[in-house]
Each structure stands twice: as structure tokens, then as C-alpha cells.
Design a protein around this motif. Sequence first.
Motif, PDB file in Angstrom:
ATOM      1  N   SER A   1      40.541  -4.790  29.325  1.00 24.42           N
ATOM      2  CA  SER A   1      41.774  -3.799  29.106  1.00 24.42           C
ATOM      3  C   SER A   1      42.133  -3.923  27.711  1.00 24.42           C
ATOM      4  N   GLU A   2      41.246  -4.296  26.641  1.00 26.67           N
ATOM      5  CA  GLU A   2      41.459  -4.246  25.252  1.00 26.67           C
ATOM      6  C   GLU A   2      41.562  -2.849  24.548  1.00 26.67           C
ATOM      7  N   ALA A   3      40.842  -1.861  24.983  1.00 28.63           N
ATOM      8  CA  ALA A   3      40.903  -0.635  24.764  1.00 28.63           C
ATOM      9  C   ALA A   3      42.211   0.058  25.076  1.00 28.63           C
ATOM     10  N   GLU A   4      42.633  -0.359  26.302  1.00 30.67           N
ATOM     11  CA  GLU A   4      43.990   0.346  26.852  1.00 30.67           C
ATOM     12  C   GLU A   4      44.996  -0.286  25.952  1.00 30.67           C
ATOM     13  N   LEU A   5      44.977  -1.595  25.504  1.00 28.05           N
ATOM     14  CA  LEU A   5      45.961  -2.361  24.711  1.00 28.05           C
ATOM     15  C   LEU A   5      46.172  -1.474  23.307  1.00 28.05           C
ATOM     16  N   VAL A   6      44.891  -1.330  22.652  1.00 22.14           N
ATOM     17  CA  VAL A   6      44.900  -0.621  21.370  1.00 22.14           C
ATOM     18  C   VAL A   6      45.646   0.672  21.769  1.00 22.14           C
ATOM     19  N   GLU A   7      45.179   1.366  22.844  1.00 17.79           N
ATOM     20  CA  GLU A   7      45.384   2.822  22.975  1.00 17.79           C
ATOM     21  C   GLU A   7      47.048   2.799  22.825  1.00 17.79           C
ATOM     22  N   GLN A   8      47.596   1.812  23.734  1.00 15.02           N
ATOM     23  CA  GLN A   8      49.072   1.695  23.828  1.00 15.02           C
ATOM     24  C   GLN A   8      49.855   1.521  22.423  1.00 15.02           C
ATOM     25  N   LEU A   9      49.355   0.540  21.708  1.00 11.18           N
ATOM     26  CA  LEU A   9      49.732   0.298  20.536  1.00 11.18           C
ATOM     27  C   LEU A   9      49.882   1.369  19.620  1.00 11.18           C
ATOM     28  N   VAL A  10      48.784   2.125  19.582  1.00  9.51           N
ATOM     29  CA  VAL A  10      48.657   3.146  18.629  1.00  9.51           C
ATOM     30  C   VAL A  10      49.512   4.428  19.006  1.00  9.51           C
ATOM     31  N   ASP A  11      49.411   4.607  20.276  1.00 12.47           N
ATOM     32  CA  ASP A  11      50.406   5.797  20.832  1.00 12.47           C
ATOM     33  C   ASP A  11      51.970   5.488  20.450  1.00 12.47           C
ATOM     34  N   ASP A  12      52.401   4.165  20.635  1.00  7.42           N
ATOM     35  CA  ASP A  12      53.544   3.562  20.025  1.00  7.42           C
ATOM     36  C   ASP A  12      53.768   3.758  18.724  1.00  7.42           C
ATOM     37  N   LEU A  13      52.685   3.726  17.958  1.00  5.49           N
ATOM     38  CA  LEU A  13      52.991   3.931  16.441  1.00  5.49           C
ATOM     39  C   LEU A  13      53.280   5.696  16.125  1.00  5.49           C
ATOM     40  N   VAL A  14      52.572   6.303  16.906  1.00  4.21           N
ATOM     41  CA  VAL A  14      52.816   7.700  16.691  1.00  4.21           C
ATOM     42  C   VAL A  14      53.980   8.173  16.894  1.00  4.21           C
ATOM     43  N   GLN A  15      54.610   7.567  18.117  1.00  4.73           N
ATOM     44  CA  GLN A  15      55.967   7.858  18.367  1.00  4.73           C
ATOM     45  C   GLN A  15      57.086   7.447  17.547  1.00  4.73           C
ATOM     46  N   ARG A  16      56.844   6.092  16.809  1.00  2.57           N
ATOM     47  CA  ARG A  16      57.676   5.718  15.694  1.00  2.57           C
ATOM     48  C   ARG A  16      57.359   6.317  14.709  1.00  2.57           C
ATOM     49  N   LEU A  17      56.246   6.954  14.324  1.00  4.82           N
ATOM     50  CA  LEU A  17      56.227   7.689  13.090  1.00  4.82           C
ATOM     51  C   LEU A  17      56.890   9.112  13.214  1.00  4.82           C
ATOM     52  N   ALA A  18      56.745   9.692  14.531  1.00  5.05           N
ATOM     53  CA  ALA A  18      57.302  10.737  14.693  1.00  5.05           C
ATOM     54  C   ALA A  18      58.820  10.895  14.355  1.00  5.05           C
ATOM     55  N   ASP A  19      59.355   9.835  14.584  1.00  6.06           N
ATOM     56  CA  ASP A  19      60.742   9.851  14.416  1.00  6.06           C
ATOM     57  C   ASP A  19      61.325   9.780  13.095  1.00  6.06           C
ATOM     58  N   VAL A  20      60.459   9.286  12.011  1.00  7.74           N
ATOM     59  CA  VAL A  20      60.750   9.313  10.625  1.00  7.74           C
ATOM     60  C   VAL A  20      61.321  10.835  10.017  1.00  7.74           C
ATOM     61  N   ASP A  21      62.505  10.733   9.521  1.00  8.86           N
ATOM     62  CA  ASP A  21      62.977  12.156   9.313  1.00  8.86           C
ATOM     63  C   ASP A  21      62.244  12.316   7.877  1.00  8.86           C
ATOM     64  N   ASP A  22      62.171  13.898   7.614  1.00  7.54           N
ATOM     65  CA  ASP A  22      61.446  14.179   6.376  1.00  7.54           C
ATOM     66  C   ASP A  22      62.247  13.473   5.122  1.00  7.54           C
ATOM     67  N   ALA A  23      61.424  12.936   4.329  1.00  6.64           N
ATOM     68  CA  ALA A  23      62.114  12.488   3.055  1.00  6.64           C
ATOM     69  C   ALA A  23      63.220  11.429   3.063  1.00  6.64           C
ATOM     70  N   ALA A  24      63.615  11.298   4.313  1.00  3.92           N
ATOM     71  CA  ALA A  24      64.995  10.427   4.647  1.00  3.92           C
ATOM     72  C   ALA A  24      64.674   8.792   4.108  1.00  3.92           C
ATOM     73  N   MET A  25      65.562   8.170   3.493  1.00  2.00           N
ATOM     74  CA  MET A  25      65.463   6.865   3.347  1.00  2.00           C
ATOM     75  C   MET A  25      65.281   5.961   4.708  1.00  2.00           C
ATOM     76  N   VAL A  26      64.269   5.232   4.554  1.00  2.00           N
ATOM     77  CA  VAL A  26      63.786   4.498   5.882  1.00  2.00           C
ATOM     78  C   VAL A  26      64.567   2.995   5.800  1.00  2.00           C
ATOM     79  N   THR A  27      65.258   3.058   6.876  1.00  2.00           N
ATOM     80  CA  THR A  27      66.208   1.797   6.927  1.00  2.00           C
ATOM     81  C   THR A  27      65.581   0.800   8.060  1.00  2.00           C
ATOM     82  N   ASP A  28      64.946   1.238   9.089  1.00  3.56           N
ATOM     83  CA  ASP A  28      64.308   0.442   9.914  1.00  3.56           C
ATOM     84  C   ASP A  28      63.402  -0.587   9.392  1.00  3.56           C
TER      85      ASP A  28
END
Length: 164
Positions: A19-46
Amino acid sequence: MAREFRRGPAGIELRFEGSEAELVEQLVDDLVQRLADVDDAAMVTDPVLSRLFPDGYHDDPAAAAELRSLIQDDLRDGKIASAKAVLETLHELPESGRLTLDADQAGCWLGTLNDVRLTLGTALGVTEETELALESGDEQGNFALGVYFFLGWLQGNLVESMAP
């Protein structure tokens, strides 16, 4: 465990096990979701996101804000595009678990593995002093730290396979 990345006649090759590929896929998918929440040019506080989007000027908030307004959107979009390219290769992974990457895909994998490791390492509080020894009794923490080290192993092998 996955076999290390190797340069082959068709490109850079890796074979995932279990299940290594599934693990990497889930982590990358989580990354995409996290990045999508970054406001345009807003200061990042997280703290996790600020590790992925560090200030260009630590001692000058005005200059940091100006630089952020110029590059953050493109940087975020580039990270998302690379992560989606990784997801695409994982979605096309055959039953054998054998992955073959061309030079562009390998570059996407390298950047995305780095971003996933930074994300996980920041969330776990990993520092240069973090030891390889895992604490007994902390099953969840040990698993997450093991994943962090696995990603580092993948990233290191990919760098070596890309070197001339």
C-alpha cells in the motif's frame, strides 16, 4: 518496502510494494487540498504552510509582503501542478507497482516529495536533532515518523537516480 529509484532505459524507475503507493497518493492529495486553501498573496500564518511559503525578508515585513504579492500565487500554482502530475502517475500505476518517470515527471516528484516531507516534518516538529529511534508506546507518532523517514528515503533515492 519499495525498491529504490533507478535510472532505466525508459526513464527513472521505481517499484512500490503493498500500500505504499496509496500512502503517497493520500499524502499528495492532502497536500493539494492544503495548498488550495492558501489565499492569493495573503500572509501565511499556519506553521505548516509558512514552511512551504517562507517570508523572503525576515527583517522587513513590508518587503516580505511585496515579494509575497508578486510570487506566492505562481509558487502555489506550481506546487499544485507538480502534485497533480504526481497523482496522475500514481493513478496510472500498473498492478506490478512499477512506475517509470520521464525527466519532467521526476522533477515534479522531487518537488512534491520535498513539499510533503516539509509538511509532515513541520506538523511532527521534526528538527535536526530528531533521532531515528522511535518511542515505544506512541504507535501513531511512530507511524507518522516512519512515513517521514520513508519519504526522505524516496526523495534521496530519486535525487541519486537523477544525478548524471
